[in-house]
Write an enzyme that holds these catalytic residues in place. Structure first.
Site, short mmCIF file in Angstrom:
data_model
loop_
_atom_site.label_atom_id
_atom_site.label_comp_id
_atom_site.label_asym_id
_atom_site.label_seq_id
_atom_site.Cartn_x
_atom_site.Cartn_y
_atom_site.Cartn_z
N HIS A 56 29.36 -4.21 8.23
CA HIS A 56 28.90 -5.50 7.72
C HIS A 56 30.05 -6.29 7.11
O HIS A 56 30.18 -7.50 7.36
CB HIS A 56 27.81 -5.28 6.67
CG HIS A 56 27.37 -6.52 5.96
ND1 HIS A 56 26.36 -7.35 6.44
CD2 HIS A 56 27.81 -7.12 4.82
CE1 HIS A 56 26.20 -8.37 5.63
NE2 HIS A 56 27.07 -8.25 4.63
N GLU A 57 30.88 -5.62 6.32
CA GLU A 57 32.02 -6.32 5.72
C GLU A 57 33.02 -6.76 6.79
O GLU A 57 33.63 -7.83 6.67
CB GLU A 57 32.70 -5.43 4.69
CG GLU A 57 31.80 -5.03 3.52
CD GLU A 57 31.13 -6.22 2.84
OE1 GLU A 57 31.74 -7.31 2.81
OE2 GLU A 57 29.99 -6.06 2.37
N HIS A 63 32.11 -10.07 8.13
CA HIS A 63 32.63 -11.23 7.38
C HIS A 63 34.07 -11.54 7.80
O HIS A 63 34.45 -12.72 7.87
CB HIS A 63 32.57 -10.94 5.88
CG HIS A 63 31.19 -10.95 5.32
ND1 HIS A 63 30.30 -11.99 5.54
CD2 HIS A 63 30.53 -10.07 4.52
CE1 HIS A 63 29.16 -11.73 4.92
NE2 HIS A 63 29.28 -10.58 4.30
#
Length: 235
Positions: A105-106, A109
């Protein structure tokens, strides 16, 4: 109705705050229980969160983002200013499907940053004004109530508070998009297999609900301010 109408008696608008608190507590409990459940499920690949992040970043052509370990639990975040992806103690060295999902998920980004994803740019630009608006809103409203010459300061405070609400709303597509990217990359890179992808999606969906809850709580707080003070003149 004067502003002091609710003073010294039950304020029914507190129900809005209570609803926001309940939603936030539910979302927080949901993400903790879901993460705890799948943090005990070891991935078949045996990759750690840090290894997952490195593979995804490299496969996306991102070689200038450092991966660092940060203290805490679920303190993971991507720092676009310093080009650093920080993974918490519970994610960095863990081989669970939950940890891998959070790491991915990071990375989502970081990929957004690379691709100049518009909602991310808007959110980043809103950070300073949203922080200022959230911090200054209530002091300005209180000063407006004390001096009580007009509604200007009160309406200004409500406007500043709404900047924080706007930030919460812009955050939603950023977080959901990062999770969608994460699930796609985990599958395409062969980091997770079969049912593991579904389990990771559950973790990320639960995490996304915390942002939905934060946005809902902010909207309810703004609604309360508008009900109490919005559009009124104290002359």
């Amino acid at each position: 109705m004067p502003y002091g109408y609710y003073y010294g008696m039950f304020d029914p608008t507190y129900i809005l705050i209570l609803i926001g608190v309940i939603i936030s507590l539910w979302a927080s409990a949901k993400v903790k229980t879901t993460y705890s459940k799948y943090s005990r499920v070891r991935s078949m690949s045996g990759m750690t969160g840090a290894q997952t992040a490195e593979r995804i970043l490299n496969s996306a052509g991102i070689f200038d983002v450092r991966i660092e370990r940060v203290a805490g639990n679920l303190t993971d975040h991507y720092d676009p200013k310093n080009r650093v992806l920080r993974l918490s103690d519970s994610v960095y060295g863990s081989t669970s499907v939950a940890a891998i999902g959070v790491a991915a998920h990071e990375c989502g980004h970081a990929v957004q940053d690379q691709k100049d994803y518009a909602p991310l740019r808007i959110r980043n630009s809103l950070v300073p004004v949203a922080n200022f608006g959230t911090a200054a809103a209530w002091p300005i409203i209180i000063v407006g109530l004390i001096f009580g010459t007009s509604s200007f300061l009160i309406n200004l405070g409500i406007l500043l508070f709404s900047l924080g609400v706007l930030f919460q709303l812009v955050t939603l597509p950023v977080e959901f998009d990062a999770s969608n990217r994460a699930v796609q990359m985990l599958g395409s890179q062969g980091i997770l297999y079969g049912d593991e992808v579904r389990q990771t999606r559950k973790v990320l969906n639960a995490a996304a609900m915390t942002y939905v809850a934060a946005a809902a709580a902010s909207i309810l707080s703004l609604l309360r301010l508008i009900i109490l003070f919005g559009g009124r003149d104290r002359d």
